[in-house]
Enzyme design. Sequence first.
Site, PDB file in Angstrom:
ATOM      1  N   HIS A  11       0.689  -1.304   0.399  1.00  7.56           N
ATOM      2  CA  HIS A  11      -0.069   0.237   0.119  1.00  7.56           C
ATOM      3  C   HIS A  11       0.520   1.352  -0.069  1.00  7.56           C
ATOM      4  CE1 HIS A  11       0.894   0.688   4.567  1.00  7.56           C
ATOM      5  NE2 HIS A  11       0.325  -0.072   4.295  1.00  7.56           N
ATOM      6  N   TRP A  16      -0.065   6.985   9.234  1.00 13.28           N
ATOM      7  CA  TRP A  16       0.405   5.851  10.604  1.00 13.28           C
ATOM      8  C   TRP A  16       1.884   6.065  10.190  1.00 13.28           C
ATOM      9  CZ3 TRP A  16      -2.387   2.942  14.877  1.00 13.28           C
ATOM     10  CH2 TRP A  16      -2.655   3.574  15.258  1.00 13.28           C
ATOM     11  N   GLU A  89      -1.511  -7.246   7.433  1.00 14.12           N
ATOM     12  CA  GLU A  89      -0.257  -6.273   8.003  1.00 14.12           C
ATOM     13  C   GLU A  89      -0.257  -7.203   9.514  1.00 14.12           C
ATOM     14  OE1 GLU A  89       2.808  -5.768   8.207  1.00 14.12           O
ATOM     15  OE2 GLU A  89       3.124  -3.855   7.769  1.00 14.12           O
ATOM     16  N   LYS A 100       7.432   4.560  16.464  1.00 10.77           N
ATOM     17  CA  LYS A 100       8.564   3.952  16.338  1.00 10.77           C
ATOM     18  C   LYS A 100      10.106   4.353  16.995  1.00 10.77           C
ATOM     19  CE  LYS A 100       6.202   1.705  12.634  1.00 10.77           C
ATOM     20  NZ  LYS A 100       6.954   1.700  10.728  1.00 10.77           N
ATOM     21  N   ARG A 117      11.580  -6.681  12.259  1.00 11.81           N
ATOM     22  CA  ARG A 117      12.646  -7.577  11.332  1.00 11.81           C
ATOM     23  C   ARG A 117      12.752  -8.984  11.696  1.00 11.81           C
ATOM     24  NH1 ARG A 117       9.998  -4.788   8.446  1.00 11.81           N
ATOM     25  NH2 ARG A 117      10.202  -2.727   7.799  1.00 11.81           N
TER      26      ARG A 117
END
Length: 250
Positions: A11, A16, A89, A100, A117
Amino acid sequence: MAVTKLVLVRHGESQWNNENRFTGWYDVDLSEKGRSEAKAAGQLLKDEGFAFDFAYTSVLKRAIHTLWSVLDELDQAWLPVEKSWKLNERHYGALQGLNKAETAEKYGDEQVKQWRRGFAITPPELTRDDERFPGHDPRYASLSDKELPQTESLALTIERVVPYWTETILPRIKSGERVIVAAHGNSLRALVKYLDNMGEDEILELNIPTGVPLVYEFDENFKPIKRYYLGNADEIAAKAAAVANQGKAK
């Protein structure tokens, strides 16, 4: 024999993403930049002569709206689309909604990199009474308790994405249909890991940029023989690097 192709697209930038927050299953929409990215992805595909017979996406609006924009640019708004939570997601658990960089300042860059990750590492769980728990959302009413995540690792994401690929998407490709999948950074990383048989260390370093078509070419046995992005290579590399840097303290 014509080469069989599959197009994947993450996307466009979400609101966000723009605010550098963990999103997961939270249903945030595209930013203005994200809408432009989605439109540009469609234009790239049009310029390269792509057309499709069927589309897949998640049940989250940032992926759905990206797909709409792509198909609109291709003048294929009529195309049949299947939406599935299995392409959502990765669920980020209790991190959903947190910034983050601020999280990296609190826990360290390496911990946040592993949460974002790492292959088998799960972020802290949501409790079931948390308003962010998907069991409170009517779009997931048909899911069993086991299917409703409180958090997910990439490994757990693979457990839902890969069966959906093998049982639903791949048979359509094998039947000769041209397919596009609009999904998310981690659901697409899950699929790329499977298709390319990547190791855990290799997938740790893979960052998929927003709104850039990723093309797979398959041989007659439907094994990948080539993977490449459409667009300017330097711009794509810069976008991927920006994704990697989102989880670092400022």
